[in-house]
Design a protein around this motif. Structure first.
Motif, PDB file in Angstrom:
ATOM      1  N   GLY A 199      23.695  44.376  70.407  1.00  0.00           N
ATOM      2  CA  GLY A 199      24.473  44.964  69.325  1.00  0.00           C
ATOM      3  C   GLY A 199      23.706  45.916  68.443  1.00  0.00           C
ATOM      4  N   THR A 200      22.415  46.105  68.703  1.00  0.00           N
ATOM      5  CA  THR A 200      21.611  47.015  67.892  1.00  0.00           C
ATOM      6  C   THR A 200      22.041  48.459  68.128  1.00  0.00           C
ATOM      7  N   LEU A 201      22.193  49.204  67.038  1.00  0.00           N
ATOM      8  CA  LEU A 201      22.527  50.628  67.122  1.00  0.00           C
ATOM      9  C   LEU A 201      21.247  51.421  66.970  1.00  0.00           C
ATOM     10  N   ARG A 202      20.948  52.280  67.926  1.00  0.00           N
ATOM     11  CA  ARG A 202      19.759  53.123  67.854  1.00  0.00           C
ATOM     12  C   ARG A 202      20.188  54.533  67.517  1.00  0.00           C
ATOM     13  N   LEU A 203      19.578  55.092  66.486  1.00  0.00           N
ATOM     14  CA  LEU A 203      19.848  56.459  66.073  1.00  0.00           C
ATOM     15  C   LEU A 203      18.642  57.307  66.439  1.00  0.00           C
ATOM     16  N   THR A 204      18.873  58.402  67.137  1.00  0.00           N
ATOM     17  CA  THR A 204      17.790  59.301  67.519  1.00  0.00           C
ATOM     18  C   THR A 204      17.963  60.636  66.812  1.00  0.00           C
ATOM     19  N   ASN A 205      16.850  61.291  66.537  1.00  0.00           N
ATOM     20  CA  ASN A 205      16.859  62.603  65.895  1.00  0.00           C
ATOM     21  C   ASN A 205      17.749  62.603  64.651  1.00  0.00           C
ATOM     22  N   ILE A 206      17.457  61.677  63.738  1.00  0.00           N
ATOM     23  CA  ILE A 206      18.331  61.515  62.581  1.00  0.00           C
ATOM     24  C   ILE A 206      18.273  62.722  61.643  1.00  0.00           C
ATOM     25  N   SER A 207      19.372  62.914  60.937  1.00  0.00           N
ATOM     26  CA  SER A 207      19.478  64.003  59.971  1.00  0.00           C
ATOM     27  C   SER A 207      20.211  63.484  58.736  1.00  0.00           C
ATOM     28  N   LYS A 208      20.303  64.313  57.719  1.00  0.00           N
ATOM     29  CA  LYS A 208      20.996  63.932  56.495  1.00  0.00           C
ATOM     30  C   LYS A 208      22.460  63.592  56.761  1.00  0.00           C
ATOM     31  N   SER A 209      23.053  64.170  57.807  1.00  0.00           N
ATOM     32  CA  SER A 209      24.457  63.888  58.114  1.00  0.00           C
ATOM     33  C   SER A 209      24.664  62.459  58.616  1.00  0.00           C
ATOM     34  N   VAL A 235      18.694  58.782  54.355  1.00  0.00           N
ATOM     35  CA  VAL A 235      17.696  59.487  55.160  1.00  0.00           C
ATOM     36  C   VAL A 235      16.803  60.303  54.236  1.00  0.00           C
ATOM     37  N   LYS A 236      15.524  59.957  54.212  1.00  0.00           N
ATOM     38  CA  LYS A 236      14.537  60.694  53.416  1.00  0.00           C
ATOM     39  C   LYS A 236      14.079  61.929  54.190  1.00  0.00           C
ATOM     40  N   ASP A 237      13.625  62.949  53.495  1.00  0.00           N
ATOM     41  CA  ASP A 237      13.166  64.176  54.159  1.00  0.00           C
ATOM     42  C   ASP A 237      12.105  63.885  55.210  1.00  0.00           C
ATOM     43  N   ALA A 238      11.228  62.930  54.940  1.00  0.00           N
ATOM     44  CA  ALA A 238      10.153  62.608  55.879  1.00  0.00           C
ATOM     45  C   ALA A 238      10.666  61.916  57.137  1.00  0.00           C
ATOM     46  N   PRO A 255      29.453  38.212  72.668  1.00  0.00           N
ATOM     47  CA  PRO A 255      30.370  38.990  71.832  1.00  0.00           C
ATOM     48  C   PRO A 255      30.444  40.446  72.290  1.00  0.00           C
ATOM     49  N   ILE A 256      31.512  41.116  71.904  1.00  0.00           N
ATOM     50  CA  ILE A 256      31.676  42.559  72.091  1.00  0.00           C
ATOM     51  C   ILE A 256      31.360  43.197  70.748  1.00  0.00           C
ATOM     52  N   PHE A 257      30.538  44.233  70.767  1.00  0.00           N
ATOM     53  CA  PHE A 257      30.125  44.895  69.534  1.00  0.00           C
ATOM     54  C   PHE A 257      30.824  46.239  69.372  1.00  0.00           C
ATOM     55  N   LYS A 258      31.150  46.559  68.136  1.00  0.00           N
ATOM     56  CA  LYS A 258      31.711  47.869  67.815  1.00  0.00           C
ATOM     57  C   LYS A 258      31.104  48.306  66.495  1.00  0.00           C
ATOM     58  N   TRP A 259      30.691  49.574  66.414  1.00  0.00           N
ATOM     59  CA  TRP A 259      30.075  50.116  65.202  1.00  0.00           C
ATOM     60  C   TRP A 259      31.004  51.117  64.536  1.00  0.00           C
ATOM     61  N   PHE A 260      30.955  51.126  63.196  1.00  0.00           N
ATOM     62  CA  PHE A 260      31.742  52.054  62.389  1.00  0.00           C
ATOM     63  C   PHE A 260      30.801  52.817  61.472  1.00  0.00           C
ATOM     64  N   PHE A 261      31.078  54.106  61.289  1.00  0.00           N
ATOM     65  CA  PHE A 261      30.304  54.956  60.383  1.00  0.00           C
ATOM     66  C   PHE A 261      31.258  55.479  59.327  1.00  0.00           C
ATOM     67  N   ASN A 262      30.986  55.121  58.070  1.00  0.00           N
ATOM     68  CA  ASN A 262      31.858  55.476  56.947  1.00  0.00           C
ATOM     69  C   ASN A 262      33.308  55.078  57.210  1.00  0.00           C
ATOM     70  N   GLY A 263      33.481  53.887  57.787  1.00  0.00           N
ATOM     71  CA  GLY A 263      34.817  53.334  58.003  1.00  0.00           C
ATOM     72  C   GLY A 263      35.522  53.783  59.258  1.00  0.00           C
ATOM     73  N   LYS A 264      34.934  54.708  60.016  1.00  0.00           N
ATOM     74  CA  LYS A 264      35.567  55.200  61.244  1.00  0.00           C
ATOM     75  C   LYS A 264      34.785  54.712  62.453  1.00  0.00           C
ATOM     76  N   GLU A 300      27.795  63.956  71.399  1.00  0.00           N
ATOM     77  CA  GLU A 300      26.519  63.987  72.108  1.00  0.00           C
ATOM     78  C   GLU A 300      25.442  63.210  71.348  1.00  0.00           C
ATOM     79  N   HIS A 301      25.608  63.137  70.047  1.00  0.00           N
ATOM     80  CA  HIS A 301      24.623  62.474  69.192  1.00  0.00           C
ATOM     81  C   HIS A 301      24.623  60.957  69.391  1.00  0.00           C
ATOM     82  N   PHE A 302      25.691  60.434  69.995  1.00  0.00           N
ATOM     83  CA  PHE A 302      25.852  59.004  70.193  1.00  0.00           C
ATOM     84  C   PHE A 302      25.780  58.663  71.676  1.00  0.00           C
TER      85      PHE A 302
END
Length: 94
Positions: A7-17, A41-44, A64-73, A81-83
């Protein structure tokens, strides 16, 4: 981003968005549980990778089945492509 089998969500190449509220929902036939946290997300940190754990305790025979939401969606891994998702179930019918 990708969801690992635990269930871990991995984020790559993160940005302020990527800043915002992330919610993990874990569901099996007995019910559902969720956990929400905020990501800043800090600038560094821009361009780096990080993982957001979805900690769930359950009997190992009741995967279990996992589902992730970002800002409620719900995160739609097939449309961005980012996911990216690894292992587990790609879609949930709820």
């Amino acid at each position: 981003q990708m969801i690992l089998e635990d269930g871990t969500l991995r984020l790559t190449n993160i940005s302020k968005s990527d800043e915002g509220s992330y919610t993990c929902v874990a569901r099996n036939h007995f019910g559902a549980a969720s956990s929400t946290g905020s990501l800043v997300v800090k600038d560094a940190s821009v361009g780096q990778s990080l993982v957001l754990p979805c900690e769930v305790s359950s009997d190992s025979s009741l995967s279990p089945i996992f589902k992730w939401f970002f800002n409620g969606k719900a995160i739609d891994f097939s449309r961005q492509e980012h996911f990216e998702m690894i292992g587990g179930v790609r879609t949930c019918l709820w």
